[in-house]
Design a protein around this motif. Structure first.
Motif, PDB file in Angstrom:
ATOM      1  N   ILE A 157      19.845  18.384 -16.987  1.00  0.00           N
ATOM      2  CA  ILE A 157      20.190  18.583 -15.579  1.00  0.00           C
ATOM      3  C   ILE A 157      20.400  20.055 -15.251  1.00  0.00           C
ATOM      4  O   ILE A 157      20.522  20.413 -14.086  1.00  0.00           O
ATOM      5  CB  ILE A 157      21.434  17.784 -15.154  1.00  0.00           C
ATOM      6  CG1 ILE A 157      22.719  18.448 -15.662  1.00  0.00           C
ATOM      7  CG2 ILE A 157      21.348  16.348 -15.585  1.00  0.00           C
ATOM      8  CD1 ILE A 157      23.948  17.969 -14.935  1.00  0.00           C
ATOM      9  N   ILE A 158      20.468  20.919 -16.278  1.00  0.00           N
ATOM     10  CA  ILE A 158      20.718  22.331 -16.035  1.00  0.00           C
ATOM     11  C   ILE A 158      19.395  23.086 -16.011  1.00  0.00           C
ATOM     12  O   ILE A 158      18.424  22.696 -16.660  1.00  0.00           O
ATOM     13  CB  ILE A 158      21.658  22.923 -17.102  1.00  0.00           C
ATOM     14  CG1 ILE A 158      21.096  22.696 -18.509  1.00  0.00           C
ATOM     15  CG2 ILE A 158      23.046  22.317 -16.971  1.00  0.00           C
ATOM     16  CD1 ILE A 158      21.911  23.341 -19.609  1.00  0.00           C
ATOM     17  N   PRO A 159      19.325  24.185 -15.239  1.00  0.00           N
ATOM     18  CA  PRO A 159      18.051  24.902 -15.114  1.00  0.00           C
ATOM     19  C   PRO A 159      17.731  25.779 -16.305  1.00  0.00           C
ATOM     20  O   PRO A 159      16.595  26.210 -16.467  1.00  0.00           O
ATOM     21  CB  PRO A 159      18.265  25.744 -13.845  1.00  0.00           C
ATOM     22  CG  PRO A 159      19.741  25.986 -13.790  1.00  0.00           C
ATOM     23  CD  PRO A 159      20.368  24.730 -14.342  1.00  0.00           C
ATOM     24  N   ARG A 160      18.708  26.069 -17.162  1.00  0.00           N
ATOM     25  CA  ARG A 160      18.460  26.944 -18.313  1.00  0.00           C
ATOM     26  C   ARG A 160      18.023  26.116 -19.523  1.00  0.00           C
ATOM     27  O   ARG A 160      18.409  24.967 -19.677  1.00  0.00           O
ATOM     28  CB  ARG A 160      19.727  27.729 -18.671  1.00  0.00           C
ATOM     29  CG  ARG A 160      20.196  28.645 -17.554  1.00  0.00           C
ATOM     30  CD  ARG A 160      21.508  29.320 -17.912  1.00  0.00           C
ATOM     31  NE  ARG A 160      22.572  28.343 -18.110  1.00  0.00           N
ATOM     32  CZ  ARG A 160      23.252  27.773 -17.130  1.00  0.00           C
ATOM     33  NH1 ARG A 160      22.975  28.083 -15.878  1.00  0.00           N
ATOM     34  NH2 ARG A 160      24.217  26.908 -17.387  1.00  0.00           N
ATOM     35  N   GLY A 161      17.241  26.754 -20.371  1.00  0.00           N
ATOM     36  CA  GLY A 161      16.796  26.075 -21.574  1.00  0.00           C
ATOM     37  C   GLY A 161      15.622  25.154 -21.303  1.00  0.00           C
ATOM     38  O   GLY A 161      15.147  25.004 -20.177  1.00  0.00           O
ATOM     39  N   THR A 162      15.145  24.525 -22.381  1.00  0.00           N
ATOM     40  CA  THR A 162      14.007  23.625 -22.293  1.00  0.00           C
ATOM     41  C   THR A 162      14.420  22.257 -22.803  1.00  0.00           C
ATOM     42  O   THR A 162      14.648  22.067 -24.001  1.00  0.00           O
ATOM     43  CB  THR A 162      12.833  24.152 -23.144  1.00  0.00           C
ATOM     44  OG1 THR A 162      12.521  25.495 -22.745  1.00  0.00           O
ATOM     45  CG2 THR A 162      11.602  23.273 -22.959  1.00  0.00           C
ATOM     46  N   GLU A 220      -2.685  41.244 -12.022  1.00  0.00           N
ATOM     47  CA  GLU A 220      -2.414  40.582 -13.290  1.00  0.00           C
ATOM     48  C   GLU A 220      -2.370  39.083 -13.047  1.00  0.00           C
ATOM     49  O   GLU A 220      -1.605  38.595 -12.223  1.00  0.00           O
ATOM     50  CB  GLU A 220      -1.076  41.040 -13.873  1.00  0.00           C
ATOM     51  CG  GLU A 220      -0.751  40.353 -15.195  1.00  0.00           C
ATOM     52  CD  GLU A 220       0.643  40.692 -15.714  1.00  0.00           C
ATOM     53  OE1 GLU A 220       0.744  41.647 -16.510  1.00  0.00           O
ATOM     54  OE2 GLU A 220       1.617  40.014 -15.307  1.00  0.00           O
ATOM     55  N   ILE A 221      -3.219  38.335 -13.770  1.00  0.00           N
ATOM     56  CA  ILE A 221      -3.221  36.877 -13.697  1.00  0.00           C
ATOM     57  C   ILE A 221      -2.384  36.365 -14.857  1.00  0.00           C
ATOM     58  O   ILE A 221      -2.755  36.527 -16.021  1.00  0.00           O
ATOM     59  CB  ILE A 221      -4.647  36.317 -13.765  1.00  0.00           C
ATOM     60  CG1 ILE A 221      -5.510  36.922 -12.652  1.00  0.00           C
ATOM     61  CG2 ILE A 221      -4.617  34.793 -13.639  1.00  0.00           C
ATOM     62  CD1 ILE A 221      -6.967  36.480 -12.693  1.00  0.00           C
ATOM     63  N   LEU A 222      -1.241  35.769 -14.545  1.00  0.00           N
ATOM     64  CA  LEU A 222      -0.288  35.317 -15.553  1.00  0.00           C
ATOM     65  C   LEU A 222      -0.561  33.862 -15.902  1.00  0.00           C
ATOM     66  O   LEU A 222      -0.626  33.009 -15.017  1.00  0.00           O
ATOM     67  CB  LEU A 222       1.143  35.472 -15.028  1.00  0.00           C
ATOM     68  CG  LEU A 222       2.277  35.081 -15.980  1.00  0.00           C
ATOM     69  CD1 LEU A 222       2.377  36.074 -17.129  1.00  0.00           C
ATOM     70  CD2 LEU A 222       3.607  35.007 -15.218  1.00  0.00           C
ATOM     71  N   ILE A 223      -0.695  33.574 -17.193  1.00  0.00           N
ATOM     72  CA  ILE A 223      -0.940  32.206 -17.637  1.00  0.00           C
ATOM     73  C   ILE A 223      -0.098  31.918 -18.873  1.00  0.00           C
ATOM     74  O   ILE A 223       0.327  32.820 -19.592  1.00  0.00           O
ATOM     75  CB  ILE A 223      -2.430  31.952 -17.967  1.00  0.00           C
ATOM     76  CG1 ILE A 223      -2.888  32.880 -19.091  1.00  0.00           C
ATOM     77  CG2 ILE A 223      -3.300  32.130 -16.742  1.00  0.00           C
ATOM     78  CD1 ILE A 223      -4.284  32.588 -19.588  1.00  0.00           C
ATOM     79  N   SER A 224       0.151  30.631 -19.108  1.00  0.00           N
ATOM     80  CA  SER A 224       0.794  30.212 -20.360  1.00  0.00           C
ATOM     81  C   SER A 224      -0.080  29.237 -21.118  1.00  0.00           C
ATOM     82  O   SER A 224       0.019  29.106 -22.335  1.00  0.00           O
ATOM     83  CB  SER A 224       2.165  29.569 -20.084  1.00  0.00           C
ATOM     84  OG  SER A 224       2.025  28.368 -19.349  1.00  0.00           O
ATOM     85  N   TYR A 232       6.892  32.450 -19.561  1.00  0.00           N
ATOM     86  CA  TYR A 232       6.194  32.106 -18.318  1.00  0.00           C
ATOM     87  C   TYR A 232       7.168  31.502 -17.314  1.00  0.00           C
ATOM     88  O   TYR A 232       7.181  31.882 -16.139  1.00  0.00           O
ATOM     89  CB  TYR A 232       5.067  31.133 -18.626  1.00  0.00           C
ATOM     90  CG  TYR A 232       4.273  30.693 -17.414  1.00  0.00           C
ATOM     91  CD1 TYR A 232       3.253  31.490 -16.911  1.00  0.00           C
ATOM     92  CD2 TYR A 232       4.542  29.488 -16.777  1.00  0.00           C
ATOM     93  CE1 TYR A 232       2.513  31.097 -15.797  1.00  0.00           C
ATOM     94  CE2 TYR A 232       3.809  29.080 -15.672  1.00  0.00           C
ATOM     95  CZ  TYR A 232       2.805  29.884 -15.193  1.00  0.00           C
ATOM     96  OH  TYR A 232       2.089  29.493 -14.095  1.00  0.00           O
ATOM     97  N   ILE A 233       8.002  30.567 -17.769  1.00  0.00           N
ATOM     98  CA  ILE A 233       8.969  29.927 -16.876  1.00  0.00           C
ATOM     99  C   ILE A 233       9.944  30.954 -16.319  1.00  0.00           C
ATOM    100  O   ILE A 233      10.267  30.951 -15.125  1.00  0.00           O
ATOM    101  CB  ILE A 233       9.710  28.800 -17.616  1.00  0.00           C
ATOM    102  CG1 ILE A 233       8.750  27.642 -17.921  1.00  0.00           C
ATOM    103  CG2 ILE A 233      10.893  28.290 -16.793  1.00  0.00           C
ATOM    104  CD1 ILE A 233       9.342  26.561 -18.784  1.00  0.00           C
ATOM    105  N   ASN A 234      10.410  31.862 -17.175  1.00  0.00           N
ATOM    106  CA  ASN A 234      11.351  32.892 -16.716  1.00  0.00           C
ATOM    107  C   ASN A 234      10.707  33.803 -15.676  1.00  0.00           C
ATOM    108  O   ASN A 234      11.344  34.154 -14.666  1.00  0.00           O
ATOM    109  CB  ASN A 234      11.846  33.710 -17.905  1.00  0.00           C
ATOM    110  CG  ASN A 234      12.803  32.934 -18.789  1.00  0.00           C
ATOM    111  OD1 ASN A 234      13.446  31.994 -18.332  1.00  0.00           O
ATOM    112  ND2 ASN A 234      12.887  33.305 -20.048  1.00  0.00           N
TER     113      ASN A 234
END
Length: 622
Positions: free
Chosen positions: A82-87, A453-457, A489-491
Motif C-alpha cells: 500500500i506504500i509508494p516506496r519499494g517494490t 533522451e528516450i528513457l526505457i526499462s 526507471y520508476i524513480n
C-alpha cells in the motif's frame, strides 16, 4: 472506472468549475438511504439476480488441485504494497478480499464479497456497505466495519496515489453493527459508490499489534514479514527478490460465495522473478514456469518453434481483448519547454516511420494506434455529430477548432517516398517553431541544440527506440536511448526526470474518475500520477468532468468520444502500435471454460484449472 492492475494504478482529482452545478455538496440527510442491493452496475441493472449460484462463465465443478507458476519481471523487496516506496511482491491481491468482486461478463458491474449488500441515496452522495457476518481473517477473527474504516484511513494516509484516488471520499464511519458508510464531498458522481467497493480491506488488529521481534508493526513501511489476510490464499514461501508462492486456504470463509464458485482452483500459485527478458523466455521453454503473455511481435513470430510446441506440450493461443482499450505511444514530457510547442510534437510524429517499423520489427502484425481508447466503441472517428457535437459545442471556447472540421489522422507511411516527404514536413514544422539546422544540429533561436533522451526499462523497447532514432537524427536532433533498471526507471518516472518514454494508458469500457489522473491539470505536477505527458488544458479538464458525470451509457460514450478527439487534436503523444488480441503460450496442463467471458480476455489463472489428463501427457513441472 479502471480496476487496479499491474499495467496501471489510477487516481481521482478535484471536480472542475465547469460542472459546479452537478457537484453539489452531499447532505447528511441523504446518507444511509436507498434500497439494499446485492450488486452495483454503472450500466443499469446487474445481470445476475440476488441469490444467483455462480457466474455463467466458470466451471463450478473445476478440480481444486495443482500448481500454477507465473513469471514476473524485475524483483521485489516488500510484502506491504500500500506504500509508494519499494517494490511489492506479485500476487498479494490473492491474500486480501475487497468489499465487492467484479464480473467478467459485464461492464463495470460488481457483486458482494465481504459486503453482502450495498445501498446509496438517489444523489450518489454516500454509500453504505453491510458486511457478511461470516467474513473472517485467516486467524479466525471477524472482519469488522472498524477494519474497513481503518483500511481506508491507512490507504489514503500512506499512499499519495490512493489519497488522490479517494480524494472525493469525505470520510468513512461505522454506522451499524455490520455497516460502514462512506460520505462524499459532492453529489452526482455515479462512480464513487462503486469504486469504494474495490477498497482492499486489511486487518487492523494485526497491523496495530507487535511483530515477532516485539516491536510495533508499521504499515507505513515495507516489510518481509508474512502478512495476515482474509482471501482464498495465504503466503506459503518467500525468497526475497526471487520468488513468492501462495497456498489455498482450505477453510477460506468465502469459498462458497457465488462470486467465488469456479475460481481459486489451484492448490498453489507461484511467481518466479526474472531480471532479463531473454532469460525469462528461455526459462519458459525450459519449463520453469507455466504461462506466458507474449508482448513481443518478433518473439511471437520467431521464438515459439521449439520441440515442446511441435509435440503439443506447449499451446499457443490468442484471446480477443474486449474488456479494455489503450493508447501505446512515445510520450514526450510537456513539462520541458522544448515540447510545449504543438508543432514540435507533430514534427516528432511525422518522423516516425510506422510502416517501416511494423514491417522490420513487428513482422507486419500491428496497426497504428489512432485513439486513446483504441479497439473499443469509445474511440472517436469521423466528424462529431449528435450528442458528441453538443458536448463539444459546450466547451468550444476551450478546445481546438480543428475538432469540428477535421478528423484526427496520423501521418501517412508505407513507402520511401512518403517517408522522405514526412521528414520534409517535420523539418518545416520545426522551422515554424523557431528551430533551424546549423552544422547538422537542430538549434533554437538561442543556439541551444535540441536533444532528446528516450528513457526505457524494458529491453524489448530498445530496438523500437533505436529504429526511431535515425529519422530524428536526420532532422538534426541529438538522440540518446537510455535503458535503466526497473527501480531507477520508476524513480525517474515519479520525479518526471525524462524527455520521452515509451509507455501508455489502459482504459476500461467505463471510463470515469481515473481520467483526471491520466490527463487532468491537477495531476500534471503530482508525483506518481498517471499524467506522464504533463497535460494541462482547460478544455481537457472540462471534458473529463463530462465523462465522469455522464448520466447514461449514451452520454458516456459521446463524452468519451469528445475527450478522445480533443486529446488527439493536441498531438500530446506520438501514437505507436496496437494489437487486438492477447498472445499466450502455456504448458498444456490446464483447461479453461469452453466459452470464455466477454470481458475477461484470457482470465488466467482466475477461472482456469489443473487438468490431470493433460498434465500426464505433458509431464510433471520441472
Amino acid at each position: 472506472m479502471v480496476r487496479s492492475l499491474a499495467l496501471v494504478l489510477l487516481g481521482l482529482g478535484l471536480a472542475g468549475p465547469a460542472l459546479a452545478q452537478e457537484t453539489a455538496p452531499a447532505t447528511p440527510a441523504a446518507q444511509g438511504t436507498g434500497e439494499w442491493k446485492h450488486g452495483l452496475s454503472l450500466m443499469g441493472e446487474p445481470k445476475y439476480p440476488a441469490g444467483f449460484t455462480h457466474f455463467d462463465y466458470v466451471n463450478p465443478d473445476a478440480p481444486k488441485t495443482g500448481l500454477v507458476r507465473q513469471s514476473v519481471d524485475g524483483t521485489f523487496d516488500s510484502l506491504n504494497d500500500i506504500i509508494p516506496r519499494g517494490t511489492p511482491a506479485a500476487g498479494l491481491h490473492l491474500i486480501y478480499d475487497t468489499l465487492m468482486s467484479a464480473a467478467f461478463d459485464e461492464v463495470a458491474t460488481d457483486y458482494g464479497l465481504i459486503a453482502e449488500s450495498v445501498r446509496y441515496p438517489a444523489d450518489f452522495s454516500s454509500v453504505t456497505y453491510r458486511l457478511r457476518p461470516e467474513a473472517k481473517w485467516h486467524d479466525g477473527q471477524p472482519i469488522t466495519p472498524e477494519d474497513v474504516v481503518w483500511s481506508f484511513e491507512q490507504m489514503t494516509k500512506n499512499n499519495p496515489r490512493q489519497a488522490y484516488y479517494y480524494s472525493h471520499v469525505k470520510g468513512a464511519a461505522v454506522t451499524g453493527e455490520r455497516e460502514v458508510t462512506f460520505t462524499f464531498d459532492q453529489a452526482g458522481n455515479r462512480e464513487l459508490p462503486q469504486i469504494v467497493g474495490q477498497l482492499r480491506i486489511m486487518p487492523k488488529h494485526w497491523w496495530t499489534a507487535n511483530g515477532p521481534d516485539g516491536k510495533p508493526r508499521d504499515i507505513s513501511q515495507g516489510t518481509l514479514e508474512i502478512p495476515l489476510g482474509s482471501g482464498a490464499y495465504k503466503v506459503k514461501q518467500v525468497q526475497p527478490g526471487r520468488s513468492i508462492s501462495f497456498e489455498r486456504v482450505p477453510d477460506y470463509w468465502g469459498k462458497d460465495l457465488p462470486v467465488n464458485i469456479g475460481i481459486n482452483n489451484f492448490a498453489e500459485q507461484r511467481f518466479e522473478y526474472f531480471r532479463d527478458s531473454t532469460v525469462e523466455l528461455e526459462a519458459f521453454k525450459g519449463d520453469q514456469y507455466d504461462f506466458r503473455i507474449e508482448s513481443s511481435a518478433k518473439d511471437w513470430a520467431t521464438a515459439y518453434n521449439f520441440p515442446a510446441v511441435k509435440e503439443g506440450k506447449v499451446i499457443l493461443e490468442e484471446f480477443a481483448n474486449r474488456s479494455f482499450g489503450s493508447m501505446q505511444a512515445f510520450i514526450p514530457n510537456l513539462r520541458r519547454d522544448k515540447f510545449q510547442d504543438q508543432r514540435v510534437r507533430r514534427a516528432l510524429n511525422y518522423a516516425l516511420d510506422f510502416e517501416g517499423m511494423n514491417r522490420t520489427l513487428f513482422f507486419g502484425q500491428y496497426k497504428r494506434t489512432s485513439s486513446y481508447f483504441q479497439n473499443t466503441e469509445l474511440a472517436s472517428s469521423g466528424l462529431p455529430t449528435g450528442k458528441e457535437l453538443e458536448i463539444l459545442e459546450s466547451v468550444r471556447d476551450k478546445i481546438p477548432e480543428s475538432v469540428f472540421t477535421k478528423p484526427y489522422e496520423n501521418p501517412p507511411s508505407g513507402s520511401e517516398g512518403i517517408r522522405r516527404s514526412n521528414l520534409r514536413e517535420a523539418a518545416q514544422l520545426l522551422r515554424a517553431a523557431g528551430y533551424e539546422v546549423k552544422d547538422g544540429k537542430l538549434v533554437n533561436a538561442k543556439g541551444e541544440p535540441f536533444t532528446l533522451e528516450i528513457l526505457i526499462s524494458n529491453p524489448a523497447f530498445e530496438r523500437v527506440a533505436l529504429f526511431y532514432k535515425p529519422s530524428l537524427e536526420r532532422l538534426g536532433i541529438a538522440v540518446t536511448v537510455r535503458q535503466v533498471d526497473t527501480s531507477q526507471y520508476i524513480n525517474r518516472l515519479r520525479a518526471r526526470d525524462y524527455d520521452m518514454i515509451v509507455s501508455g494508458w489502459g482504459q476500461s469500457l467505463s471510463p470515469g474518475n481515473e481520467q483526471r489522473d491520466f490527463w487532468g491539470s491537477a495531476a500534471a505536477d503530482r508525483e506518481g500520477s498517471g499524467n506522464y505527458a504533463g497535460i494541462k488544458d482547460p478544455g481537457v479538464d472540462a471534458l473529463i468532468e463530462k465523462v465522469i458525470y455522464a448520466k447514461d451509457r449514451e452520454e458516456l460514450v459521446a463524452a468519451t468520444h469528445a475527450l478522445d478527439r480533443v486529446l488527439l487534436a493536441h498531438d500530446y503523444v506520438i501514437p505507436s502500435w496496437t494489437y487486438p488480441n492477447t498472445r499466450t503460450a502455456r504448458w498444456n496442463r490446464f483447461s479453461h471454460p469452453e466459452k470464455m467471458p466477454e470481458y475477461g480476455s484470457d482470465a488466467f489463472p482466475t477461472i482456469w484449472w489443473w487438468d490431470a489428463q493433460k498434465a500426464a501427457k505433458t509431464g510433471a513441472a520441472r
